[in-house]
Scaffold this motif. Structure first.
Motif, PDB file in Angstrom:
ATOM      1  N   ARG A  11       1.017  -1.251  -0.068  1.00  0.00           N
ATOM      2  CA  ARG A  11       0.011   0.063  -0.163  1.00  0.00           C
ATOM      3  C   ARG A  11       0.935   1.263  -0.054  1.00  0.00           C
ATOM      4  NH1 ARG A  11      -0.763  -2.206   5.344  1.00  0.00           N
ATOM      5  NH2 ARG A  11      -0.098  -0.630   6.893  1.00  0.00           N
ATOM      6  N   ARG A  12       0.276   2.409  -0.387  1.00  0.00           N
ATOM      7  CA  ARG A  12       1.029   3.573  -0.442  1.00  0.00           C
ATOM      8  C   ARG A  12       1.304   4.148   0.769  1.00  0.00           C
ATOM      9  NH1 ARG A  12       0.094   9.180  -1.691  1.00  0.00           N
ATOM     10  NH2 ARG A  12       1.438   9.864  -3.138  1.00  0.00           N
ATOM     11  N   HIS A  55       6.595   9.322  -1.482  1.00  0.00           N
ATOM     12  CA  HIS A  55       5.735   7.699  -1.015  1.00  0.00           C
ATOM     13  C   HIS A  55       6.288   6.718  -1.972  1.00  0.00           C
ATOM     14  CE1 HIS A  55       3.255  10.843   0.542  1.00  0.00           C
ATOM     15  NE2 HIS A  55       2.597  10.055   1.233  1.00  0.00           N
ATOM     16  N   VAL A  56       6.177   5.568  -1.176  1.00  0.00           N
ATOM     17  CA  VAL A  56       6.484   4.127  -1.937  1.00  0.00           C
ATOM     18  C   VAL A  56       5.539   3.360  -2.018  1.00  0.00           C
ATOM     19  CG1 VAL A  56       8.753   4.222  -1.898  1.00  0.00           C
ATOM     20  CG2 VAL A  56       7.637   3.393   0.298  1.00  0.00           C
ATOM     21  N   ARG A  57       5.081   2.453  -2.734  1.00  0.00           N
ATOM     22  CA  ARG A  57       3.933   1.295  -2.747  1.00  0.00           C
ATOM     23  C   ARG A  57       4.702   0.072  -2.271  1.00  0.00           C
ATOM     24  NH1 ARG A  57      -1.322   1.285  -3.730  1.00  0.00           N
ATOM     25  NH2 ARG A  57      -1.087   3.662  -4.779  1.00  0.00           N
ATOM     26  N   VAL A  58       4.675  -0.330  -0.939  1.00  0.00           N
ATOM     27  CA  VAL A  58       5.198  -1.376  -0.075  1.00  0.00           C
ATOM     28  C   VAL A  58       4.244  -2.062   0.853  1.00  0.00           C
ATOM     29  CG1 VAL A  58       7.713  -0.476  -0.903  1.00  0.00           C
ATOM     30  CG2 VAL A  58       6.484   0.038   1.173  1.00  0.00           C
ATOM     31  N   ALA A 105      13.765   8.626  -9.446  1.00  0.00           N
ATOM     32  CA  ALA A 105      12.374   7.928  -9.351  1.00  0.00           C
ATOM     33  C   ALA A 105      12.574   6.838  -8.176  1.00  0.00           C
ATOM     34  CB  ALA A 105      12.106   7.453 -10.755  1.00  0.00           C
ATOM     35  N   GLU A 106      13.583   7.042  -7.475  1.00  0.00           N
ATOM     36  CA  GLU A 106      13.667   6.149  -6.305  1.00  0.00           C
ATOM     37  C   GLU A 106      13.684   6.609  -5.016  1.00  0.00           C
ATOM     38  OE1 GLU A 106      16.029   2.280  -8.305  1.00  0.00           O
ATOM     39  OE2 GLU A 106      17.358   4.262  -7.928  1.00  0.00           O
ATOM     40  N   ALA A 107      13.485   5.833  -3.950  1.00  0.00           N
ATOM     41  CA  ALA A 107      13.851   6.314  -2.585  1.00  0.00           C
ATOM     42  C   ALA A 107      14.701   5.534  -2.228  1.00  0.00           C
ATOM     43  CB  ALA A 107      12.373   5.988  -1.949  1.00  0.00           C
ATOM     44  N   VAL A 108      15.659   6.162  -1.532  1.00  0.00           N
ATOM     45  CA  VAL A 108      16.831   5.537  -0.951  1.00  0.00           C
ATOM     46  C   VAL A 108      16.922   5.464   0.397  1.00  0.00           C
ATOM     47  CG1 VAL A 108      19.417   5.332  -1.144  1.00  0.00           C
ATOM     48  CG2 VAL A 108      18.126   6.244  -3.079  1.00  0.00           C
ATOM     49  N   LEU A 109      17.162   4.359   1.022  1.00  0.00           N
ATOM     50  CA  LEU A 109      17.056   4.348   2.427  1.00  0.00           C
ATOM     51  C   LEU A 109      18.547   3.669   2.895  1.00  0.00           C
ATOM     52  CD1 LEU A 109      13.984   4.018   1.635  1.00  0.00           C
ATOM     53  CD2 LEU A 109      13.599   3.246   4.154  1.00  0.00           C
ATOM     54  N   ASP A 129       6.223   6.008  -5.617  1.00  0.00           N
ATOM     55  CA  ASP A 129       4.958   6.059  -6.021  1.00  0.00           C
ATOM     56  C   ASP A 129       4.307   7.400  -6.371  1.00  0.00           C
ATOM     57  OD1 ASP A 129       2.396   4.840  -6.587  1.00  0.00           O
ATOM     58  OD2 ASP A 129       1.558   5.034  -4.631  1.00  0.00           O
ATOM     59  N   PRO A 130       4.055   7.636  -7.777  1.00  0.00           N
ATOM     60  CA  PRO A 130       3.712   9.118  -7.807  1.00  0.00           C
ATOM     61  C   PRO A 130       2.488   9.553  -7.584  1.00  0.00           C
ATOM     62  CG  PRO A 130       3.430   7.816  -9.890  1.00  0.00           C
ATOM     63  CD  PRO A 130       4.266   6.992  -8.746  1.00  0.00           C
ATOM     64  N   GLY A 131       1.513   8.714  -7.105  1.00  0.00           N
ATOM     65  CA  GLY A 131       0.085   8.870  -6.395  1.00  0.00           C
ATOM     66  C   GLY A 131      -0.607   7.935  -6.216  1.00  0.00           C
TER      67      GLY A 131
END
Length: 349
Positions: free
Chosen positions: A192-193, A229-232, A267-271, A344-346
């Motif tokens: 989920r987002r 946001h990410v969809r995970v 286009a990536e989130a980095v942790l 996740d763009p939206g």
């Protein structure tokens, strides 16, 4: 040579005859016939000599090339036979017989290396399983024999010891099942987002007490993308972050610092989980995500962990379409584990 002879026989005599006709009046018919026969004989003799020379040259070239190819092919065949007999350390040198054979030798060596790593992992797995099962099985056996002999009686202490050993065996079986499901892509996900900030906030909150107990600092840094946001599946990603933070804590000395950071890269989130601990040797770095791999075999079970946390973590991140990588400057210089997840763009939260 057959084609050349046929062309010469069909094209040469008519052309030569045409040139002789242009000299009409200078040669009588008998001389004309003699000249044409002389041309045919000379042509046949020339083609015959050319055929012998060409055949000899072709034979020589074939012999040279055959010798040049036979040696590397024989070496590859011998190496393949040794690999089939279980000698996975066998390698072949570049042949120098052409780019195709050199590429084949390189592919063969890559295959042999992977087979050797797989075999080493299998042996280590069997050794680890035997070691992990030996203690609880021996403990249960000793208590059961003591109960049968009347040396001890059933009570809360006996029940607690046997329960602990059974739980240990159950955890081992669960670990093996988890890593198998992870590597086979059978993990259950409920994506989920969610905000990236929530993921690292939750991981920080869960691990803060353990870090404080050991005397290791845990900092939180959202350098970019506070609204990313990410969809995970947040539970699964939380499991990954927990594994990485637990691994960093295990290898960090008292008074050091571990940094939990998030940022946006394209286009990536980095942790990132960055520690100042023991670091990873360059020879061990490619193997840290292999199941049941432990870099320091001198540590005891409690300090080393199960050896599957990083394996499961990578499988979880891969299942989300991301990547998990490790890097280190060397022993004693800390290490960094980087998670990359597509943004996740939206869409509905």
């Amino acid at each position: 040579m057959v084609t050349a002879g046929g062309d010469a026989a069909l094209v040469g005599p008519p052309l030569f005859h045409e040139h002789l006709l242009r000299a009409e009046g200078r040669l009588n018919p008998s001389e004309l016939l003699h000249v044409e026969r002389a041309y045919l004989d000379a042509s046949l003799l020339s083609l015959g000599v050319a055929f012998v020379v060409a055949l000899s040259a072709a034979g020589l070239v074939t012999w040279v090339l055959a010798r040049r190819l036979r040696r590397p092919l024989a070496e590859l065949s011998s190496a393949a036979g040794e690999i089939a007999r279980g000698r996975y350390d066998r390698r072949v040198a570049p042949t120098g017989a052409g780019s195709e054979l050199d590429a084949l030798a390189h592919s063969f060596n890559t295959m042999a290396t992977r087979l050797e790593v797989t075999e080493d992992t299998r042996r280590r797995l069997l050794t680890d399983l035997a070691h992990e099962m030996r203690t609880p099985v021996a403990t249960c056996t000793a208590y059961l024999e003591a109960l049968d002999d009347g040396v001890t009686t059933w009570g809360p202490e006996t029940s607690a010891v046997l329960g602990q050993q059974v739980d240990r065996l159950a955890r081992l079986a669960a670990d093996i099942d988890d890593v198998s499901r992870a590597e086979e892509g059978r993990l259950s996900l409920e994506p989920r987002r969610v905000p990236v900030s929530r993921l690292i906030d939750n991981a920080h909150s869960v691990m803060q007490a353990r870090y404080s107990e050991k005397g290791v600092g845990l900092s939180l840094d959202r350098r970019e993308g506070r609204d990313a946001h990410v969809r995970v599946d947040p539970q699964r990603v939380g499991q990954v972050l927990g594994n990485l933070l637990d691994n960093a804590l295990r290898h960090s000395p008292i008074g050091s610092q571990v940094h939990l950071e998030s940022r946006v890269d394209g286009a990536e989130a980095v942790l990132d989980v960055i520690d100042e601990g023991e670091g990873i040797d360059a020879a061990q770095l490619p193997h840290v995500f292999e199941r049941f791999y432990r870099g320091d075999t001198a540590r005891d079970r409690k300090d080393r962990g199960s050896g599957i946390g990083l394996t499961i973590s990578r499988a979880i991140v891969d299942a989300h379409g991301g990547s998990l990588t490790a890097r280190s400057a060397g022993p004693g210089r800390g290490s960094t584990f980087e998670i990359r997840l597509p943004l996740d763009p939206g869409g509905p939260a």
